[in-house]
Scaffold this motif. Sequence first.
Motif, PDB file in Angstrom:
ATOM      1  N   GLN A 285      39.478  39.471  88.470  1.00 53.13           N
ATOM      2  CA  GLN A 285      38.859  38.165  88.700  1.00 53.13           C
ATOM      3  C   GLN A 285      37.426  38.322  89.214  1.00 53.13           C
TER       4      GLN A 285
ATOM      5  N   GLU B  35      34.177  36.750  87.471  1.00 50.40           N
ATOM      6  CA  GLU B  35      33.270  35.853  88.179  1.00 50.40           C
ATOM      7  C   GLU B  35      31.848  36.404  88.197  1.00 50.40           C
TER       8      GLU B  35
ATOM      9  N   SER C 105      38.121  31.532  95.261  1.00 48.76           N
ATOM     10  CA  SER C 105      37.633  32.605  94.400  1.00 48.76           C
ATOM     11  C   SER C 105      37.633  33.939  95.132  1.00 48.76           C
TER      12      SER C 105
END
Length: 328
Positions: free
Chosen positions: A146, A150, A18
């Motif tokens: 992203q 998240e 991540s």
Amino acid sequence: MTRIVSPLEDFGIFGPDSVTWKVYRYPTSMTVGFTRTALTEMFDPLVVASVAGTGSLRQRADDRYDRTLEYAGALVFADSGTAVGAADTLMRIHSRIRGVDPVTGQTYDPNDPAGQLWIHLTQWQSVLHVYEQFGPGPLSEEEERQYWAECAIAAQFQTIDPADVPCSRAEMRAYYRRVRPSLVVSETAIEHAQLILDGAKLDLSQLPAHLSLLNPLVQWLLRRATIATLPRWIRAAIGSRQGPILDVVVTAVLRPLMRIASRRPQLLAQMLEKSSPRAYPVIAPAILDIAPTTPETVSVQNAFRRAGRPLPREQYMTLVSDSGSLTT
């Protein structure tokens, strides 16, 4: 003696692939990032009123900072069960805190979604900001998309509606413009901001003796680095006259030091153990690349389902519904 770090059950919600782990594992987050977060939060009048009401920052600043880092670390790095437990515990603690802000006359509730959103976004924006200023630099466009996606996922550990979470840097700026008129520079806010800034320290006892002599310089540098990330109105509020030249100098000095620290995870973990002993067990496995028992990530929904618990927003909506009032 360094404590043994036990493997966690799983990778939690995000995992090593991540962008969240990429940003949060960099040493900027555990130093300047969380100091900037905690300091900035204090200018929301209801947030600082709830903190002042408990006296936790005045009486036990180190313990409060350690617990805050433990909570944030649990949500970002720990296994899914630990993350759910941390969220549930914080909700229970917050549910016992109520009062009236003497500055605005408003009732404060630490579980209120608007206050939770302010705290959550301040943290995620601050951690990214210091990563870019003192770390490797800006994320790519794809990484940034992203990261904010998240951020919305992580918001589900609180009472926040994920739809209220900004999806981009531009939306984050718009959020700050929207809430800026409601922020208050009160005596309590200034006092607590100063307490946080004064308490920002990094334990260097794990360094060789000749390097530990640099401790006063490092503490001064971390303080000045935190100020270098603050907007002008907060600097004025806390009485700082630090200007752009010192900002540039501090950034130029700290960036290579952070790069060196990022390449020495064992030393970083040792300093974390000394500075934040409660946070150490949940953050150290990620820093040291210790694989979990089951190398998988778990969605927030599944994490709460496994624990047999409703999501925090569901819990909050039930509570306010039962009480006959709703604060959003």
